[in-house]
Design a protein around this motif. Structure first.
Motif, PDB file in Angstrom:
ATOM      1  N   UNK A 120       0.759  -1.394   0.017  1.00 58.41           N
ATOM      2  CA  UNK A 120       0.064   0.067   0.051  1.00 58.41           C
ATOM      3  C   UNK A 120       0.833   1.178  -0.083  1.00 58.41           C
ATOM      4  N   UNK A 121       1.728   1.198   0.877  1.00 58.73           N
ATOM      5  CA  UNK A 121       2.702   2.495   1.046  1.00 58.73           C
ATOM      6  C   UNK A 121       3.644   2.672  -0.234  1.00 58.73           C
ATOM      7  N   UNK A 122       3.637   3.726  -0.771  1.00 58.48           N
ATOM      8  CA  UNK A 122       4.567   3.893  -2.009  1.00 58.48           C
ATOM      9  C   UNK A 122       6.004   4.284  -1.470  1.00 58.48           C
ATOM     10  N   UNK A 123       6.902   3.805  -2.209  1.00 52.81           N
ATOM     11  CA  UNK A 123       8.345   4.249  -1.976  1.00 52.81           C
ATOM     12  C   UNK A 123       9.020   4.948  -2.943  1.00 52.81           C
ATOM     13  N   UNK A 124      10.036   5.675  -2.726  1.00 52.16           N
ATOM     14  CA  UNK A 124      10.690   6.100  -3.837  1.00 52.16           C
ATOM     15  C   UNK A 124      12.061   6.547  -3.461  1.00 52.16           C
ATOM     16  N   UNK A 125      12.920   7.215  -4.393  1.00 54.42           N
ATOM     17  CA  UNK A 125      14.647   7.504  -3.947  1.00 54.42           C
ATOM     18  C   UNK A 125      14.379   9.233  -4.088  1.00 54.42           C
ATOM     19  N   UNK A 126      14.819   9.816  -3.354  1.00 55.40           N
ATOM     20  CA  UNK A 126      14.953  11.499  -3.475  1.00 55.40           C
ATOM     21  C   UNK A 126      13.551  11.903  -4.006  1.00 55.40           C
ATOM     22  N   UNK A 127      12.517  11.433  -3.609  1.00 52.54           N
ATOM     23  CA  UNK A 127      11.009  12.153  -3.966  1.00 52.54           C
ATOM     24  C   UNK A 127      10.558  11.687  -5.381  1.00 52.54           C
ATOM     25  N   UNK A 128      11.209  10.613  -5.931  1.00 52.60           N
ATOM     26  CA  UNK A 128      10.734  10.137  -7.117  1.00 52.60           C
ATOM     27  C   UNK A 128      10.394   8.952  -6.850  1.00 52.60           C
ATOM     28  N   UNK A 129       8.869   8.515  -7.025  1.00 57.50           N
ATOM     29  CA  UNK A 129       8.266   7.310  -6.848  1.00 57.50           C
ATOM     30  C   UNK A 129       9.052   6.039  -7.657  1.00 57.50           C
TER      31      UNK A 129
END
Length: 98
Positions: free
Chosen positions: A51-60
């Protein structure tokens, strides 16, 4: 020959606390693997990576994204309100300009 390793961070922020863990992981580690190794899911059992989205430095990014040196993995909280609807409410409550 020793396996190459990279340095990454895993973070999660709440209004009243945050989680930030620096990790040294083998090259080729994915976002999902880094989150599991960080201890985040044990510290915050309510997080569901489905459910929770993840990203690197604000980019999904998807969980199977391979990490690079000094990447910061961010686990995002679900939105409390639709940003477009919140903007419409704010715009509707302001008086019209002449």
């Amino acid at each position: 020959m020793a396996e190459a390793s990279i340095h990454v961070q895993v973070c999660y922020a709440l209004p009243d606390s945050n989680f930030l863990r620096a990790l040294t992981v083998p090259a080729g580690t994915t976002i999902g693997q880094a989150v599991m190794q960080s201890g985040l899911l044990q510290a915050f059992p309510g997080i569901d990576l489905a459910i929770n989205m993840v990203g690197i430095y604000g980019k999904r990014k998807p969980l199977d994204t391979v990490l690079h040196e000094h990447d910061r993995v961010e686990v995002y909280r679900p939105l409390q309100a639709d940003p477009k609807e919140a903007r419409r409410r704010r715009a509707g409550s302001k008086p019209a300009k002449a």
